[in-house]
Design an enzyme around this catalytic site. Structure first.
Site, PDB file in Angstrom:
ATOM      1  N   ASP A 144       3.966  67.402   8.727  1.00 53.97           N
ATOM      2  CA  ASP A 144       5.232  66.869   8.200  1.00 53.97           C
ATOM      3  C   ASP A 144       5.094  66.631   6.700  1.00 53.97           C
ATOM      4  O   ASP A 144       3.986  66.461   6.190  1.00 53.97           O
ATOM      5  CB  ASP A 144       5.547  65.501   8.831  1.00 53.97           C
ATOM      6  CG  ASP A 144       5.982  65.594  10.284  1.00 53.97           C
ATOM      7  OD1 ASP A 144       6.007  66.708  10.834  1.00 53.97           O
ATOM      8  OD2 ASP A 144       6.290  64.528  10.851  1.00 53.97           O
ATOM      9  N   ARG A 194       8.124  75.148   7.455  1.00 51.39           N
ATOM     10  CA  ARG A 194       9.318  74.589   8.100  1.00 51.39           C
ATOM     11  C   ARG A 194      10.149  73.960   6.984  1.00 51.39           C
ATOM     12  O   ARG A 194       9.724  72.993   6.355  1.00 51.39           O
ATOM     13  CB  ARG A 194       8.891  73.526   9.107  1.00 51.39           C
ATOM     14  CG  ARG A 194      10.073  72.788   9.734  1.00 51.39           C
ATOM     15  CD  ARG A 194       9.574  71.794  10.766  1.00 51.39           C
ATOM     16  NE  ARG A 194       9.099  70.585  10.162  1.00 51.39           N
ATOM     17  CZ  ARG A 194       8.162  69.799  10.696  1.00 51.39           C
ATOM     18  NH1 ARG A 194       7.581  70.114  11.827  1.00 51.39           N
ATOM     19  NH2 ARG A 194       7.789  68.693  10.081  1.00 51.39           N
ATOM     20  N   ALA A 199      14.246  63.548   4.278  1.00 46.71           N
ATOM     21  CA  ALA A 199      14.757  62.373   4.984  1.00 46.71           C
ATOM     22  C   ALA A 199      14.514  61.043   4.286  1.00 46.71           C
ATOM     23  O   ALA A 199      14.922  60.016   4.798  1.00 46.71           O
ATOM     24  CB  ALA A 199      14.119  62.313   6.375  1.00 46.71           C
ATOM     25  N   LYS A 211      24.672  65.780  -1.622  1.00 46.83           N
ATOM     26  CA  LYS A 211      24.471  66.615  -0.444  1.00 46.83           C
ATOM     27  C   LYS A 211      24.729  68.094  -0.751  1.00 46.83           C
ATOM     28  O   LYS A 211      23.988  68.964  -0.319  1.00 46.83           O
ATOM     29  CB  LYS A 211      25.392  66.118   0.680  1.00 46.83           C
ATOM     30  CG  LYS A 211      25.201  66.900   1.962  1.00 46.83           C
ATOM     31  CD  LYS A 211      25.924  66.263   3.104  1.00 46.83           C
ATOM     32  CE  LYS A 211      26.125  67.219   4.267  1.00 46.83           C
ATOM     33  NZ  LYS A 211      25.005  68.097   4.561  1.00 46.83           N
ATOM     34  N   THR A 240      16.777  72.212  10.921  1.00 47.36           N
ATOM     35  CA  THR A 240      18.093  71.682  10.546  1.00 47.36           C
ATOM     36  C   THR A 240      19.042  71.691  11.742  1.00 47.36           C
ATOM     37  O   THR A 240      18.902  72.506  12.652  1.00 47.36           O
ATOM     38  CB  THR A 240      18.720  72.509   9.389  1.00 47.36           C
ATOM     39  OG1 THR A 240      19.968  71.922   9.015  1.00 47.36           O
ATOM     40  CG2 THR A 240      18.967  73.964   9.760  1.00 47.36           C
ATOM     41  N   HIS A 241      20.009  70.746  11.682  1.00 46.25           N
ATOM     42  CA  HIS A 241      21.094  70.739  12.689  1.00 46.25           C
ATOM     43  C   HIS A 241      22.378  71.232  12.077  1.00 46.25           C
ATOM     44  O   HIS A 241      23.445  71.109  12.668  1.00 46.25           O
ATOM     45  CB  HIS A 241      21.311  69.312  13.211  1.00 46.25           C
ATOM     46  CG  HIS A 241      20.041  68.607  13.526  1.00 46.25           C
ATOM     47  ND1 HIS A 241      19.419  67.764  12.634  1.00 46.25           N
ATOM     48  CD2 HIS A 241      19.256  68.649  14.609  1.00 46.25           C
ATOM     49  CE1 HIS A 241      18.301  67.315  13.149  1.00 46.25           C
ATOM     50  NE2 HIS A 241      18.174  67.837  14.352  1.00 46.25           N
TER      51      HIS A 241
HETATM   52  C1  LIG Z   1      12.419  69.873  13.307  1.00 42.91           C
HETATM   53  C2  LIG Z   1      12.622  68.930  12.155  1.00 42.91           C
HETATM   54  C3  LIG Z   1      11.534  68.469  11.450  1.00 42.91           C
HETATM   55  C4  LIG Z   1      11.714  67.598  10.368  1.00 42.91           C
HETATM   56  N1  LIG Z   1      10.640  67.218   9.624  1.00 42.91           N
HETATM   57  C5  LIG Z   1      10.839  66.515   8.500  1.00 42.91           C
HETATM   58  C6  LIG Z   1       9.750  66.213   7.618  1.00 42.91           C
HETATM   59  O1  LIG Z   1       8.594  66.550   7.872  1.00 42.91           O
HETATM   60  N2  LIG Z   1      10.031  65.528   6.478  1.00 42.91           N
HETATM   61  C7  LIG Z   1      11.302  65.127   6.145  1.00 42.91           C
HETATM   62  O2  LIG Z   1      11.504  64.542   5.068  1.00 42.91           O
HETATM   63  N3  LIG Z   1      12.323  65.358   6.985  1.00 42.91           N
HETATM   64  C8  LIG Z   1      12.130  66.045   8.137  1.00 42.91           C
HETATM   65  N4  LIG Z   1      13.196  66.290   8.965  1.00 42.91           N
HETATM   66  C9  LIG Z   1      14.510  65.619   8.725  1.00 42.91           C
HETATM   67  C10 LIG Z   1      15.352  66.383   7.726  1.00 42.91           C
HETATM   68  O3  LIG Z   1      14.800  66.262   6.439  1.00 42.91           O
HETATM   69  C11 LIG Z   1      16.802  65.877   7.692  1.00 42.91           C
HETATM   70  O4  LIG Z   1      16.792  64.534   7.317  1.00 42.91           O
HETATM   71  C12 LIG Z   1      17.537  65.998   9.011  1.00 42.91           C
HETATM   72  O5  LIG Z   1      17.207  67.182   9.668  1.00 42.91           O
HETATM   73  C13 LIG Z   1      19.078  65.975   8.774  1.00 42.91           C
HETATM   74  O6  LIG Z   1      19.458  67.068   7.990  1.00 42.91           O
HETATM   75  P1  LIG Z   1      20.180  68.372   8.592  1.00 42.91           P
HETATM   76  O7  LIG Z   1      19.449  69.563   8.062  1.00 42.91           O
HETATM   77  O8  LIG Z   1      20.244  68.304  10.053  1.00 42.91           O
HETATM   78  O9  LIG Z   1      21.574  68.457   7.896  1.00 42.91           O
HETATM   79  P2  LIG Z   1      22.761  67.405   7.697  1.00 42.91           P
HETATM   80  O10 LIG Z   1      23.661  68.041   6.722  1.00 42.91           O
HETATM   81  O11 LIG Z   1      22.203  66.059   7.396  1.00 42.91           O
HETATM   82  O12 LIG Z   1      23.421  67.360   9.116  1.00 42.91           O
HETATM   83  C14 LIG Z   1      24.135  68.429   9.654  1.00 42.91           C
HETATM   84  C15 LIG Z   1      24.814  67.950  10.921  1.00 42.91           C
HETATM   85  O13 LIG Z   1      23.817  67.706  11.925  1.00 42.91           O
HETATM   86  C16 LIG Z   1      24.109  66.538  12.652  1.00 42.91           C
HETATM   87  N5  LIG Z   1      23.058  65.525  12.400  1.00 42.91           N
HETATM   88  C17 LIG Z   1      22.125  65.536  11.409  1.00 42.91           C
HETATM   89  N6  LIG Z   1      21.325  64.453  11.525  1.00 42.91           N
HETATM   90  C18 LIG Z   1      21.785  63.759  12.576  1.00 42.91           C
HETATM   91  C19 LIG Z   1      21.371  62.538  13.201  1.00 42.91           C
HETATM   92  N7  LIG Z   1      20.339  61.820  12.767  1.00 42.91           N
HETATM   93  N8  LIG Z   1      22.073  62.120  14.289  1.00 42.91           N
HETATM   94  C20 LIG Z   1      23.130  62.827  14.767  1.00 42.91           C
HETATM   95  N9  LIG Z   1      23.555  63.986  14.218  1.00 42.91           N
HETATM   96  C21 LIG Z   1      22.890  64.436  13.145  1.00 42.91           C
HETATM   97  C22 LIG Z   1      25.440  66.035  12.170  1.00 42.91           C
HETATM   98  O14 LIG Z   1      26.440  66.613  12.982  1.00 42.91           O
HETATM   99  C23 LIG Z   1      25.523  66.596  10.776  1.00 42.91           C
HETATM  100  O15 LIG Z   1      26.839  66.768  10.351  1.00 42.91           O
HETATM  101  C24 LIG Z   1      13.037  67.167  10.042  1.00 42.91           C
HETATM  102  C25 LIG Z   1      14.119  67.642  10.751  1.00 42.91           C
HETATM  103  C26 LIG Z   1      13.937  68.516  11.783  1.00 42.91           C
HETATM  104  C27 LIG Z   1      15.139  69.015  12.525  1.00 42.91           C
END
Ligand SMILES: Cc1cc2nc3c(=O)[nH]c(=O)nc-3n(C[C@H](O)[C@H](O)[C@H](O)COP(=O)(O)OP(=O)(O)OC[C@H]3O[C@@H](n4cnc5c(N)ncnc54)[C@H](O)[C@@H]3O)c2cc1C
Length: 318
Positions: A144, A194, A199, A211, A240-241
């Site tokens: 991570d 990845r 976060a 953003k 990402t989601h």
């Molecule tokens: C597999 C994985 C590993 C990760 N590892 C790290 C890491 O090592 N270091 C690090 O700093 N971050 C890590 N993260 C977190 C990442 O940095 C983001 O904070 C997080 O993924 C939200 O960003 P997003 O890309 O989903 O996009 P966003 O633009 O934030 O979200 C897109 C959409 O996804 C949905 N969504 C996103 N987050 C949430 C939530 N918490 N609850 C409900 N719905 C949500 C919502 O519908 C939102 O509109 C990881 C995330 C994933 C998926």
């Protein structure tokens, strides 16, 4: 302030996000929150349970839907060498369990959980042990990325471990201003990356604050990663989601020979239906499953990503 100027000034981080990220660093709040039954109920949205057994059972259930998994024990910033060694030993057992249960699962670790703050040398040795185990078991170890102050050490340790062989990958955060340079510097070693948005609460000096800027940098980096993947220079994962982003990545991948050779990783409990739909459409999807009792800081970061999640906490209280 005139309207034209305000467009160019970075907008402050939304208050709820700032407060939640600040709260994530409070040991007192962690103690209060973790004692409350309603908080433990709310956190279940994002984790199947506190025990490794529950995480492994969830991984088996997801495998039925062609979803791979990545397992991670919650915890960070340990301060004692013995605690860090215990975390390494725990993960060695996790790899054993994955092999015994023939699960399509990887492992992801935080370097401060493996004692980076205590001893960089010992932490490096723990990572080398875990990477060797991942290779021997033909699975994968992910590192991570934590706060910006750890990036140099994390990249150095990754390089050291990657020199021993494949089977190890690193997370890069699109919100950091330095990440384009970090990616360019890593590509010659054939990395597994990845890509996530990021976060943590970081200052404007080191991280993009808006953003749409983060999303744009993510997309540019994703495009470079797809090129590197197509040329066989990198193993590529998009964490990402953001489904709009995923669709654009899929369209770009279809135009390159990388189609089918990248993976999308999402967190357990977020967009579960979409995870299954993507897998059914042939995208390789993995779900990152967190478990363990040290969930407070991690849970606050999940709430900060989508402050509307606070309603789950409120609803769980009644
Ligand atoms: C597999 C994985 C590993 C990760 N590892 C790290 C890491 O090592 N270091 C690090 O700093 N971050 C890590 N993260 C977190 C990442 O940095 C983001 O904070 C997080 O993924 C939200 O960003 P997003 O890309 O989903 O996009 P966003 O633009 O934030 O979200 C897109 C959409 O996804 C949905 N969504 C996103 N987050 C949430 C939530 N918490 N609850 C409900 N719905 C949500 C919502 O519908 C939102 O509109 C990881 C995330 C994933 C998926």
């Amino acid at each position: 302030m005139d309207a034209a100027r305000s467009v160019y000034l970075p907008r402050p981080m939304p208050l709820a996000r700032t407060l939640l990220l600040r709260a994530s660093r409070s040991p007192w709040l962690a103690e209060q929150f973790r004692k409350r039954a309603f908080a433990r109920r709310a956190v279940r949205k994002f984790m199947p349970g506190e025990s490794l057994g529950e995480a492994l059972d969830a991984a088996s259930a997801l495998a039925v839907h062609s979803l791979g998994t990545v397992l991670t024990q919650l915890g960070e910033q340990v301060q004692k060498p013995a605690e860090a060694a215990a975390v390494r030993d725990h993960y060695l057992q996790v790899f054993d369990q994955i092999r015994q249960r023939s699960l399509p699962a990887h492992v992801s670790v935080k370097l401060t959980h493996l004692g980076l703050d205590v001893s960089r040398e010992a932490c490096t040795l723990h990572v080398l042990d875990l990477a060797a185990k991942a290779r021997a078991d033909r699975t994968f170890l992910w590192i991570d990325m934590e706060e910006a102050r750890y990036v140099d050490a994390t990249l150095d340790i990754y390089r050291r471990a990657r020199a021993d062989g494949p089977g190890i990958g690193i997370c890069l955060q699109a919100y950091l201003r330095r990440t384009p340079q970090d990616l360019a510097a890593l590509l010659p070693i054939g990395p597994a990356i990845r890509l996530v948005k990021g976060a943590y609460k970081e200052s404007a000096t080191v991280a993009l604050q808006q953003k749409r800027e983060v999303d744009a940098q993510y997309e540019a980096l994703a495009s470079q990663l797809l090129d590197a993947g197509a040329a066989g220079r990198s193993t590529v994962v998009f964490g990402t989601h953001d489904l709009r982003l995923v669709e654009r990545i899929r369209a770009q991948a279809a135009n390159r020979t990388v189609d089918g050779r990248y993976e999308v990783h999402m967190l357990y409990g977020i967009r579960s239906g979409d995870q299954r739909d993507l897998a059914a459409q042939g995208v390789k999807v993995r779900v990152l499953i967190s478990y363990g009792s040290h969930w407070f800081a991690w849970y606050m970061r999940r709430l900060a990503e989508r402050p509307a999640n606070i309603w789950f906490v409120v609803r769980s209280a009644f």
